[in-house]
Every structure is written in C-alpha cells, then in structure tokens.
Design an enzyme around this catalytic site. Structure first.
Site, PDB file in Angstrom:
ATOM      1  N   GLU A  39      28.664   8.857  28.628  1.00 27.48           N
ATOM      2  CA  GLU A  39      29.904   9.425  28.286  1.00 27.48           C
ATOM      3  C   GLU A  39      29.847  11.038  28.748  1.00 27.48           C
ATOM      4  O   GLU A  39      28.809  11.628  28.692  1.00 27.48           O
ATOM      5  CB  GLU A  39      30.369   9.251  27.020  1.00 27.48           C
ATOM      6  N   LYS A  68      30.456  14.924  28.108  1.00 27.79           N
ATOM      7  CA  LYS A  68      30.314  15.628  27.050  1.00 27.79           C
ATOM      8  C   LYS A  68      31.515  16.777  27.099  1.00 27.79           C
ATOM      9  O   LYS A  68      31.394  17.760  27.602  1.00 27.79           O
ATOM     10  CB  LYS A  68      28.962  16.408  26.577  1.00 27.79           C
ATOM     11  N   ASP A 115      33.816  19.312  26.143  1.00 25.62           N
ATOM     12  CA  ASP A 115      33.722  20.712  25.587  1.00 25.62           C
ATOM     13  C   ASP A 115      34.766  21.178  24.863  1.00 25.62           C
ATOM     14  O   ASP A 115      35.792  21.942  25.195  1.00 25.62           O
ATOM     15  CB  ASP A 115      33.449  21.893  26.713  1.00 25.62           C
ATOM     16  N   TYR A 149      40.136  12.976  22.951  1.00 26.87           N
ATOM     17  CA  TYR A 149      39.329  11.848  23.566  1.00 26.87           C
ATOM     18  C   TYR A 149      38.487  11.120  22.171  1.00 26.87           C
ATOM     19  O   TYR A 149      37.845  11.981  21.588  1.00 26.87           O
ATOM     20  CB  TYR A 149      38.326  11.764  24.589  1.00 26.87           C
ATOM     21  N   LYS A 154      22.430  18.384  29.065  1.00 24.70           N
ATOM     22  CA  LYS A 154      23.264  19.620  29.472  1.00 24.70           C
ATOM     23  C   LYS A 154      23.398  19.893  31.055  1.00 24.70           C
ATOM     24  O   LYS A 154      22.491  19.917  31.659  1.00 24.70           O
ATOM     25  CB  LYS A 154      22.746  20.803  28.803  1.00 24.70           C
ATOM     26  N   CYS A 183      42.886  57.098  47.720  1.00 22.17           N
ATOM     27  CA  CYS A 183      42.313  55.934  48.249  1.00 22.17           C
ATOM     28  C   CYS A 183      40.775  56.169  48.798  1.00 22.17           C
ATOM     29  O   CYS A 183      40.512  57.200  49.310  1.00 22.17           O
ATOM     30  CB  CYS A 183      43.126  55.525  49.708  1.00 22.17           C
ATOM     31  N   CYS A 217      40.593  56.037  52.898  1.00 26.37           N
ATOM     32  CA  CYS A 217      41.300  57.282  53.771  1.00 26.37           C
ATOM     33  C   CYS A 217      41.828  58.365  52.954  1.00 26.37           C
ATOM     34  O   CYS A 217      42.424  59.514  53.576  1.00 26.37           O
ATOM     35  CB  CYS A 217      42.492  56.425  54.365  1.00 26.37           C
ATOM     36  N   CYS A 250      46.917  51.953  48.049  1.00 24.74           N
ATOM     37  CA  CYS A 250      46.968  53.109  48.757  1.00 24.74           C
ATOM     38  C   CYS A 250      48.255  53.250  49.553  1.00 24.74           C
ATOM     39  O   CYS A 250      48.822  52.326  50.312  1.00 24.74           O
ATOM     40  CB  CYS A 250      45.812  52.951  49.809  1.00 24.74           C
ATOM     41  N   CYS A 262      45.419  54.041  57.040  1.00 21.22           N
ATOM     42  CA  CYS A 262      44.372  53.829  56.287  1.00 21.22           C
ATOM     43  C   CYS A 262      43.333  52.880  57.080  1.00 21.22           C
ATOM     44  O   CYS A 262      43.711  51.568  57.315  1.00 21.22           O
ATOM     45  CB  CYS A 262      44.685  53.261  54.857  1.00 21.22           C
TER      46      CYS A 262
END
Ligand SMILES: NC(=O)c1ccc[n+]([C@@H]2O[C@H](COP(=O)([O-])OP(=O)(O)OC[C@H]3O[C@@H](n4cnc5c(N)ncnc54)[C@H](O)[C@@H]3O)[C@@H](O)[C@H]2O)c1
Ligand SMILES: [Zn+2]
Length: 674
Positions: A113, A115, A117, A223, A316, A410, A413, A428, A434
């Site tokens: 099945e 697992k 979480d 489930y 796991k 910036c 630039c 910026c 730039c």
C-alpha cells in the site's frame, strides 16, 4: 566509553522527546523527519549495544504521540501502533527473511500500500452510524475529534451495503491532498500568515482544532487501511487483509486504488520502485510504501513488539526535506526588472538531487520566515517544484547570524529599486539600461515560443551582452560567424549554424513577434489576440488604451503596459531596426481577415484547472478545441496557457514556476465569446 554512551543515550532520548512534543502535540516540528530518524536510529543502535543503559521510558519503545487534554480522551480497545521502517532494500530483505523464518515459509504473500503522509485516525461505526472518531495519541489513548471528522467529505457518516458488522472500527489516514496544501500555503503567504511545512503537518494541524469550522474550511481527505475492533458480524470477515479492505470499500469507505497483493520479495521491491517512480504524479503526499503480511492468520502468529506489528514494514522513500545552512543571499534581476532573492545553500541531497539554491520569493517572504544568513534552514524539494526554504531551525541560530538586507539599488546596474503599492515584487527601474534586464529580454526574444532561434543558449546571450556585442535583439542580426567564434565554447561550425538560425528566425508570424517583444503581461495568448484584433503591427503600436481594452482578454492593466511600451522611444527604435528589410528584416505573412473557420489557437496546448463557475469543464474544453487548441491534463513547458478557475492548485503553481501564461475564467469567457 560506557559513560559516554550513557550520556549520549540520555541526551538523545531527551531530544527525541522534545521533538515528539513539537511534532505530535504542536503539529509544528523544528527539525526534518530525516534528521529525527537519524537520531532515532542512533539511539536504537546504542540501546542494542548497551541494553543495560536503555531508559525505562525510552522513545524507541513507545508510540510517539500524546493525547492533548483539551480533547475528550478516547481509549483504544486495540492499541494503535506505529510501523517499523526499512530505509533501504537490505533492510526490507532482512524483514522479509525474519518473517519467513518465524513462519517457516519461504514465499509470503504481501499486501502493498502507499504510505500516506497524514495522521492516523480510528473511526467507530455502530449499526452503520459513525459514533466516535479519535487520533492515535500515544497508541492507547487518543483524542476525541468526531466533530472535526464529520466535516471530512470522504468519510461516510452512515455505511451502506451488505453485511456491515454491528460494531466496526475502521482505521485510516486523514491527509491533505497536494493541491489543497499548496493553495492553502499560497493564500497564507499572500496574507503574511503562518504556512505549513508539509501536507502532513497541514493535515494534523487542521484536524486537531477545537473549532470544527476551521477543520471544515481545510481540504482534508481520507483513506481506510485496516480494521480495528469488530463485533456482531453477520458473516465471517475475509481471511486476508486485502479482502478486508475490499469489504470496507463495499461499505462505502474510500480505499486507495494503489493497493496491490504481491508474492515474494522481488515483487514487493518492484512495487516499491514503481510507486516511487510515480510519487510526484500522485495527488497526495506519500513517504513510502507499507508491506503487510496478507493472511490474517499469519499476522496473528507473528504478533507485535513494543510499538509496532511484526507483520508489517514501511519502506521509506528518500526524504523531501533536509536541513542545511544558508550561506548567503544573491539578488537576481529578471526580464521585467523583478528582483528575486536567491538563497545560496550548503549543498544538500534532498528529493533525489543535490540542491544548492532555493528561491526566497521576495522581501515579504524573508520577513515572514525571519531567516538570517548563517541559519540552519529546512529545505523542501518535492517533485519538480523548485526548492523552497520552509522554515528556520531557530534553536540552531549562530551568534554571528546576519540580517538579510534587501538592496535599494539594482545589484547589476545600480538603478533605483522600486516597489509599487500593493505589489510584493521589487523592481529595478533601469529598464533596458540594466544589463540583467537586457540579457533576459534577449533570451525571451530568442526563446522557443517567440522567434525560436536555435542554438542561442543563455550562456551565449550572457557573453554577447557582457562583451557589448549585443545591446538589443536587433543587434543579434548583425552578428557574423567570425564575431561569434570569439565567444567561449563556440566553434566555427556552431557559429555558422547560429547565423543560419538567425536568418531563418526572421520569417515569423505577427503573434510570435508581438510575444517576443516581452511586453509586460503579454503572454502568448494575449499576443495572439492583439494580432487577430489589429492585424498589423502598425495598428497595435498606435492603438490607444481604449482601443486596446476592446481586445479579448486585455484589461486595463495590460492595455496600459502595451500602450506604454510602444510610446517608449527606445522600444520604437529597436522595433524599427527589427522590421527594417535593410537591417534585421523580420517579416511575417499578412494576418487574414477573421472568418468563421479560423482557428486562432491551432497548434497550442491548453490546460484547464480549478473550478469554473459559469461553464462546465467539458464546455470549456469543447470551446477551446473549436478554436483549434489541444486540451491536455498536465502542465509542462510546452503548455501555451493554463486556465485557472477557483481553488486552482498544483497545476497553477507549476504554470507559474514554468512561466506558462495563466488566464482566469473571465479571460476564457471573452476568448470563447469573442
Ligand atoms: N520532525 C520531527 O521532529 C519528528 C518528530 C516525531 C516523528 N517524526 C516522524 O514521524 C515518524 C514516526 O511517526 P509514526 O510513529 O506515526 O510512524 P510512521 O509515520 O513512520 O508510520 C506509522 C503510521 O503510518 C501511517 N500510515 C500511512 N499509510 C498507512 C498504511 N497504508 N497502513 C498503515 N499505516 C499507514 C499511519 O498513520 C501510521 O500510524 C518518524 O519516522 C519521523 O519521520 C518526526
Ligand atoms: Zn538593474
């Protein structure tokens, strides 16, 4: 030596208890599961080597949780246990051999099945009616949470079907599907509220609420995975675990459709690998698979140890969360000038890859996390979602941790950084002055869905701009093969190919050309609508805001961006150079007059997600298909546009991460109606 072991055992036991409290009681862990599991493993190994030093109440022999007394205590008549873990194939094979030896059998049937979480709950039905629901707690006593459980739509309040026993205890997992988790965090982030580290904590935190209205507002699901107490059955229960699950299903309880019976260790390992490969595509988070001896009679013979059954093992999966150090923060400048803080991390293996960068989104996110340079941070990398910093391990902050300072000019630039009212993003103000924005503009111009210049990769664009060979997209067309060979990693063959690709790219379409200009908020679909509406570049460029708003899917904000773009003298110059036959010479066939048979979305792939309020999914799909689009179920970099209705979740997130255009229902309505 023994003395050291004694101290270490005491220390680990104390720490693990502390983390158990944070995780099970507060639903707010301060370290990752992987880190916790390593501590637990170390403690187990020490206890095995020095059994005399094991503490009476060692966390290794207890089910981790604790029932909070703010809930009514519920005593489990059959204890709710944990599961032993196998971290790798060798540990699984050791389990299989142990079971085989105990039973005296060489081949065993296992029920496999996913697992899930989330968190374990026990549901009690009497005469088919739900009468009690509890968390696992410490395994003996859980918390009564029936009011909250009643709000979970997947859990039936009344069972149906034939042969329901008079008393039936169903055990299973309450969990939060990934899409709901992401949407919840997105909303919380937007409001500056508390986010959850992962779907498990979100599920636990949502279920263990004193106010069931809060639980009701959270997208939880369920489930079933086993039976507990059963009394008054009208016919004998099935003899295998798998068949018992099928009985639960026939009574109306949801059971995962990934459950499968296998024979022998090879098939069990194949199941593990298969689910691992499909992990990211499942709509809920799983942290492994569970293998259970299928025959109930054999389960009885095997029995239990202190905290787990001997007949089951959890295989796991690799961790999706890890702890590492935040070594610094860099500020990247995007095509529209958006400044994104990027975390530089001590490289760490998480979610199957080595991660050394993570996005910090924006200044609000930094403030919300309260993160500093030098901190230990929890990184989460699930699926192909870009790695995120989900929290700071406050207790590990060093004395010399530094505040993260958001620059006010910036970093590329030196132009001022602006942050508009109500916008989370700082930008910026340098525009095409730039260098960073220039690079991004050229990358966008040449990208696949724009002019699609083959062989003009990011690294080449960066060199071209840094060496001042290219300032604007129009300059690309002046490049000769001999100039290009001066670049790093550019042989004469690839230089010639690139020149040829640029030649070929000059032949395009008006929608693609408009898209390639990188006008803010003008994605592919909008560019196509502009082209269809105005039919010539000239007409788009000279339209005023009112005229622009008449275009399908163009609102006031987009209209202003388009209008402003074409008023900018610099942009006018670049466009003139791009379309001048003597210079770049980009051209396209005339747009045909719109007619009934026209398919403006031909060749495009669209994705629908979330709930639409004014039409059904299938109507929306049929409408898009009538315009020539292909409608697909999953978002990829080949998707042209995602239509996001209410409560859109992971597909929307993915679209945003991939930079795919997103349209709301209103936009879709006007596209279909227009
Ligand atoms: N980060 C932290 O501080 C911290 C603290 C405590 C525990 N943890 C984590 O929790 C784990 C221990 O938690 P645990 O005792 O709940 O064990 P577990 O989560 O490893 O396994 C047992 C649980 O699996 C669940 N489960 C899911 N699908 C199942 C299925 N198909 N069949 C049976 N059970 C299924 C059930 O809820 C069951 O209680 C640790 O390994 C660690 O990763 C972390
Ligand atoms: Zn700049």
């Amino acid at each position: 030596m023994t003395d050291n072991a004694k101290q270490r055992i005491e220390r680990l036991s104390r720490e693990i208890e502390r983390h158990n409290h944070a995780y099970y009681v507060e639903d707010n862990p301060s370290i990752t599961d992987a880190e916790y599991d390593r501590m637990m493993r170390e403690l187990q190994a020490l206890e095995q080597a020095h059994p005399e030093l094991k503490l009476a109440n060692s966390p290794t022999s207890r089910v981790g949780g604790l029932a909070l007394d703010k809930f009514t205590p519920v005593r489990h008549r059959v204890p709710m246990l944990s599961l032993d873990n196998a971290m790798n194939e060798a540990e699984f094979l050791a389990f299989y051999e142990r079971v085989g030896n105990l039973l005296g059998e060489s081949e065993i049937e296992l029920c496999c099945e996913p697992k899930l979480d989330g968190l374990a709950v026990s549901l009690i039905y009497e005469e088919g009616q739900l009468v009690s629901a509890a968390t696992r707690g410490d395994g003996t006593t859980g918390e009564g949470i029936i009011d909250n459980v009643r709000t979970i739509k997947a859990i039936p309040l009344v069972l149906r079907g034939e042969g329901v026993p008079r008393v039936l205890e169903v055990r299973g997992e309450v969990f939060m599907p990934k899409a709901g988790f992401e949407a919840f965090n997105e909303r919380a982030r937007a409001k500056g509220g508390k986010t959850f580290v992962n779907p498990r904590n979100a599920a636990a935190g949502s279920l263990r609420q004193l106010d069931s209205r809060i639980t009701a507002s959270r997208p939880l699901s369920f489930y079933a995975y086993s039976l507990g107490v059963v009394e008054g059955e009208s016919r004998p229960l099935p003899a295998t675990h798998y068949d018992q699950l099928q009985a639960l299903k026939s009574w109306g309880l949801p059971v995962s459709d990934q459950v499968k019976v296998v024979t022998g260790e090879e098939q069990a390992l194949a199941y593990y690998r298969d689910i691992l490969a499909r992990r990211d595509g499942l709509p809920y988070e799983i942290d492994g698979v569970v293998n259970k001896v299928n025959a109930i009679a054999l389960q009885r013979r095997l029995g239990f140890v202190a905290r787990a059954p001997r007949w089951a093992i959890a295989g796991k999966f690799p961790a999706q969360e890890e702890i590492t150090l935040l070594e610094g923060v860099e500020f990247q400048v995007g095509r529209t000038g958006a400044i994104t803080p990027v975390a530089r991390l001590k490289p760490v293996f998480v979610g199957g890859v080595t991660v050394s960068n993570a996005t910090l989104h924006n200044a609000d996110e930094i403030a919300r996390l309260g993160v500093m340079v030098g901190d230990s941070v929890i990184i989460r990398r699930a699926g192909d979602v870009i790695p995120q910093i989900v929290s700071v391990v406050a207790e590990r902050r060093p004395d010399n941790a530094r505040l993260i300072e958001f620059p006010d000019s910036c970093p590329v630039c030196g132009s001022a950084i602006e942050r508009l009212e109500g916008e989370a993003v700082a930008r910026c103000a340098g525009g095409l002055y730039c260098r960073a924005q220039r690079k991004e503009a050229i990358k966008h111009f040449a990208s696949r869905k724009a002019l699609d210049v083959d062989g003009l990769g990011d690294k080449i664009v960066e060199q071209l701009v840094d060496r001042e060979l290219v300032d604007t997209p129009a300059d690309l067309f002046k490049l000769s093969a001999s100039t290009l060979t001066m670049l790093e990693r550019m042989g004469s063959k690839s230089a010639q190919n690139l020149v040829a690709a640029l030649q070929a790219a000059r032949e395009t379409t008006l929608p693609k050309f408009l898209y390639s200009l990188g006008i803010r908020e003008v994605g592919e679909a909008t560019a196509a609508n502009l082209a269809r509406h105005f039919r010539t570049l000239e007409a788009v460029a000279t339209a005023d805001v009112e005229q622009l708003i008449e275009v399908d899917d163009v609102g006031e904000i987009v209209a202003r961006h388009v209008h402003k773009f074409f008023r900018e003298p610099h942009n006018q110059e670049v466009i003139a150079a791009l379309v001048d036959p003597e210079r770049a010479g980009i051209h396209w066939p005339e747009m045909a007059q719109a007619d009934e048979s026209e398919q403006p979305l031909k060749g495009q792939t669209w994705v629908l997600t979330g709930t639409l309020s004014q039409m059904s999914r299938s109507e929306a799909k049929a409408g898009l298909e009538a315009l020539g689009a292909k409608v697909s179920g999953s978002v990829s970099k080949n998707t042209h546009c995602v239509v996001a209705g209410e409560k859109a979740g992971s597909k929307l997130t993915k679209a945003q991460q991939l930079g795919v255009e997103v349209m709301d229902e209103q936009g879709l309505l006007s596209l279909l109606g227009g």
